[in-house]
Write a protein that holds these residues in place. Structure first.
Motif, PDB file in Angstrom:
ATOM      1  N   THR A  59       0.805  -1.225   0.000  1.00 43.51           N
ATOM      2  CA  THR A  59       0.000   0.000   0.000  1.00 43.51           C
ATOM      3  C   THR A  59       0.837   1.274   0.000  1.00 43.51           C
ATOM      4  OG1 THR A  59      -0.158  -0.072   2.416  1.00 43.51           O
ATOM      5  CG2 THR A  59      -1.916  -1.146   1.166  1.00 43.51           C
ATOM      6  N   ALA A  60       2.158   1.128   0.113  1.00 44.07           N
ATOM      7  CA  ALA A  60       3.025   2.299   0.156  1.00 44.07           C
ATOM      8  C   ALA A  60       4.440   1.891  -0.228  1.00 44.07           C
ATOM      9  CB  ALA A  60       3.021   2.925   1.554  1.00 44.07           C
ATOM     10  N   ALA A  61       5.290   2.888  -0.431  1.00 47.33           N
ATOM     11  CA  ALA A  61       6.708   2.640  -0.662  1.00 47.33           C
ATOM     12  C   ALA A  61       7.430   2.526   0.671  1.00 47.33           C
ATOM     13  CB  ALA A  61       7.321   3.769  -1.494  1.00 47.33           C
ATOM     14  N   LEU A  62       8.460   1.690   0.718  1.00 53.77           N
ATOM     15  CA  LEU A  62       9.287   1.604   1.914  1.00 53.77           C
ATOM     16  C   LEU A  62       9.887   2.975   2.207  1.00 53.77           C
ATOM     17  CD1 LEU A  62      10.910   0.141   4.128  1.00 53.77           C
ATOM     18  CD2 LEU A  62      12.558  -0.509   2.352  1.00 53.77           C
ATOM     19  N   ASP A  63       9.667   3.448   3.419  1.00 50.59           N
ATOM     20  CA  ASP A  63      10.153   4.770   3.831  1.00 50.59           C
ATOM     21  C   ASP A  63      11.262   4.592   4.863  1.00 50.59           C
ATOM     22  OD1 ASP A  63      10.616   7.326   4.688  1.00 50.59           O
ATOM     23  OD2 ASP A  63       8.556   7.753   5.319  1.00 50.59           O
ATOM     24  N   PRO A  64      12.524   4.749   4.470  1.00 54.89           N
ATOM     25  CA  PRO A  64      13.628   4.529   5.404  1.00 54.89           C
ATOM     26  C   PRO A  64      13.735   5.594   6.489  1.00 54.89           C
ATOM     27  CG  PRO A  64      14.464   5.371   3.330  1.00 54.89           C
ATOM     28  CD  PRO A  64      12.992   5.114   3.126  1.00 54.89           C
ATOM     29  N   ASP A  65      13.023   6.704   6.305  1.00 54.89           N
ATOM     30  CA  ASP A  65      13.078   7.781   7.295  1.00 54.89           C
ATOM     31  C   ASP A  65      12.044   7.621   8.407  1.00 54.89           C
ATOM     32  OD1 ASP A  65      15.130   9.136   5.912  1.00 54.89           O
ATOM     33  OD2 ASP A  65      13.668  10.039   4.558  1.00 54.89           O
ATOM     34  N   ARG A  66      11.145   6.655   8.243  1.00 55.38           N
ATOM     35  CA  ARG A  66      10.088   6.491   9.239  1.00 55.38           C
ATOM     36  C   ARG A  66      10.580   5.648  10.411  1.00 55.38           C
ATOM     37  NH1 ARG A  66       3.656   5.416   8.214  1.00 55.38           N
ATOM     38  NH2 ARG A  66       3.037   5.767  10.382  1.00 55.38           N
ATOM     39  N   PRO A  67      10.501   6.161  11.637  1.00 51.60           N
ATOM     40  CA  PRO A  67      10.953   5.398  12.801  1.00 51.60           C
ATOM     41  C   PRO A  67      10.124   4.129  12.998  1.00 51.60           C
ATOM     42  CG  PRO A  67      10.695   7.727  13.343  1.00 51.60           C
ATOM     43  CD  PRO A  67      10.062   7.521  11.994  1.00 51.60           C
ATOM     44  N   GLY A  68      10.754   3.109  13.551  1.00 56.60           N
ATOM     45  CA  GLY A  68      10.046   1.859  13.831  1.00 56.60           C
ATOM     46  C   GLY A  68      10.831   0.658  13.355  1.00 56.60           C
ATOM     47  N   LEU A  69      10.114  -0.324  12.862  1.00 56.58           N
ATOM     48  CA  LEU A  69      10.720  -1.567  12.406  1.00 56.58           C
ATOM     49  C   LEU A  69      10.541  -1.736  10.907  1.00 56.58           C
ATOM     50  CD1 LEU A  69       9.392  -4.111  15.099  1.00 56.58           C
ATOM     51  CD2 LEU A  69      11.405  -2.643  15.243  1.00 56.58           C
ATOM     52  N   VAL A  70      11.530  -2.332  10.270  1.00 59.23           N
ATOM     53  CA  VAL A  70      11.414  -2.783   8.884  1.00 59.23           C
ATOM     54  C   VAL A  70      11.647  -4.286   8.898  1.00 59.23           C
ATOM     55  CG1 VAL A  70      12.425  -2.719   6.575  1.00 59.23           C
ATOM     56  CG2 VAL A  70      12.190  -0.599   7.891  1.00 59.23           C
ATOM     57  N   LEU A  71      10.754  -5.047   8.265  1.00 54.52           N
ATOM     58  CA  LEU A  71      10.863  -6.504   8.267  1.00 54.52           C
ATOM     59  C   LEU A  71      10.979  -7.029   6.840  1.00 54.52           C
ATOM     60  CD1 LEU A  71       8.954  -8.977  10.516  1.00 54.52           C
ATOM     61  CD2 LEU A  71       9.179  -9.453   8.088  1.00 54.52           C
ATOM     62  N   ILE A  72      12.013  -7.844   6.595  1.00 57.17           N
ATOM     63  CA  ILE A  72      12.258  -8.422   5.280  1.00 57.17           C
ATOM     64  C   ILE A  72      11.942  -9.915   5.326  1.00 57.17           C
ATOM     65  CG2 ILE A  72      13.885  -8.618   3.361  1.00 57.17           C
ATOM     66  CD1 ILE A  72      13.499  -5.769   4.358  1.00 57.17           C
ATOM     67  N   PRO A  73      11.041 -10.410   4.485  1.00 56.48           N
ATOM     68  CA  PRO A  73      10.769 -11.854   4.430  1.00 56.48           C
ATOM     69  C   PRO A  73      11.775 -12.564   3.536  1.00 56.48           C
ATOM     70  CG  PRO A  73       9.365 -10.736   2.862  1.00 56.48           C
ATOM     71  CD  PRO A  73      10.196  -9.655   3.533  1.00 56.48           C
TER      72      PRO A  73
END
Length: 230
Positions: A59-73
Motif C-alpha cells: 500500500t506504500a513505498a518503503l520509507d527509510p526515514d520512518r521510525p520503527g521496524l522494517v521486516l524483510i521476508p
C-alpha cells in the motif's frame, strides 16, 4: 511503533503473514501502540509471491526515514542451486522448471531499489531492521550486515556465513538494531519477541495466548560467557 513489512517479487507468504498477524494483533491488544503496513521498494502495487498463486498488495513505498521496524521476508521457490535437476518424468520436470530457485529470487532483489532503501533504513538510528528466513540473506547479499550476528533458515546458514555474517543456529537472534528469525514458522516467534521487546511482555503474552502458540527457543544474544564444548 510502526512496522513496515517489505514485499518483493517471489516473497514467501508465511514469512509475511505470520509476523503481520502477530504484530497486528499486538496493535489491537495495545490500543494502537503497534501499526503494520505492507510496502515495496517501488511503491503501491500487487506483488506476486514465490508460489505464483498468491499476491499481496503493497500500500506504500518503503520509507527509510520512518521510525520503527522494517521486516524483510524470505522467498518461496525451489530449494537448491541453479543447475540441479532431479530425476523426474517429463510432466513433473516441466512443472518443476516453472519454479525458480530461492537464491535466484533473493538475488534478484539486488537489481531493484531495495538495497539502497534498506541501507538508508539501517543508517537511521530510529529504525530496527528485522528479517525472517531468507530475508537475512537479502541483507547479507546487499553487504549490509557483514560482521553482525544473524540467523536464517537452517539450509541457508552456510551461505549466510560465507557473506561474512556471524551465522547463528537459533530460532531468533537479537543483535541490537538487527533482529532475525530462522525458517518459516519462526516468523511467529520473531513477531512475539518484537512485541515483548518493543511494547512489553503482557501484550506479547496476550497475543501468544490468542494464537494458541507458545514461543519456542531462547532468543540468542552476544552476551554472557560462551559455552564450552559438551
Amino acid at each position: 511503533m510502526h512496522v513496515q513489512i517489505v514485499l518483493f517479487d517471489g516473497f514467501d507468504p508465511l514469512d509475511v503473514i505470520a509476523p503481520y498477524e502477530v504484530l497486528y494483533a499486538g496493535g489491537s491488544a495495545s490500543d494502537g501502540a503497534v501499526t503494520v503496513e505492507l510496502v515495496s521498494a517501488e511503491g503501491p502495487r500487487e506483488v506476486v509471491s514465490g508460489t505464483g498463486a498468491l499476491a499481496l498488495r503493497a500500500t506504500a513505498a518503503l520509507d527509510p526515514d520512518r521510525p520503527g521496524l522494517v521486516l524483510i521476508p524470505g522467498a518461496s521457490g525451489r530449494v537448491g542451486e541453479p543447475g540441479e535437476t532431479p530425476d523426474l518424468d517429463a510432466d513433473a520436470e516441466a512443472e518443476w522448471q516453472q519454479d525458480e530457485f530461492i537464491p535466484v529470487l533473493l538475488g534478484r532483489t539486488l537489481s531493484t531499489q531495495l538495497p539502497g532503501l534498506l541501507k538508508a533504513a539501517m543508517d537511521n538510528p530510529q529504525v530496527t531492521m528485522t528479517a525472517v528466513c531468507g530475508g537475512s540473506l537479502v541483507l547479507a547479499m546487499a553487504g549490509l550486515i557483514e560482521g553482525r550476528y544473524a540467523t536464517t533458515h537452517h539450509m541457508g546458514l552456510d551461505m549466510l556465513d560465507a557473506t561474512g555474517v556471524h551465522a547463528v543456529r537459533a530460532r531468533v537472534v537479537d543483535d541490537g538494531d538487527l533482529v532475525t528469525g530462522a525458517g518459516v514458522t519462526s516468523g511467529l516467534d520473531l513477531g512475539l519477541y518484537l512485541l515483548e521487546r518493543e511494547v512489553g511482555p503482557q501484550i506479547a503474552h496476550a497475543v501468544e495466548e490468542l494464537f494458541a502458540h507458545e514461543r519456542r527457543g531462547t532468543v540468542w544474544r552476544a552476551h554472557g560467557p560462551a559455552p564450552t564444548a559438551f
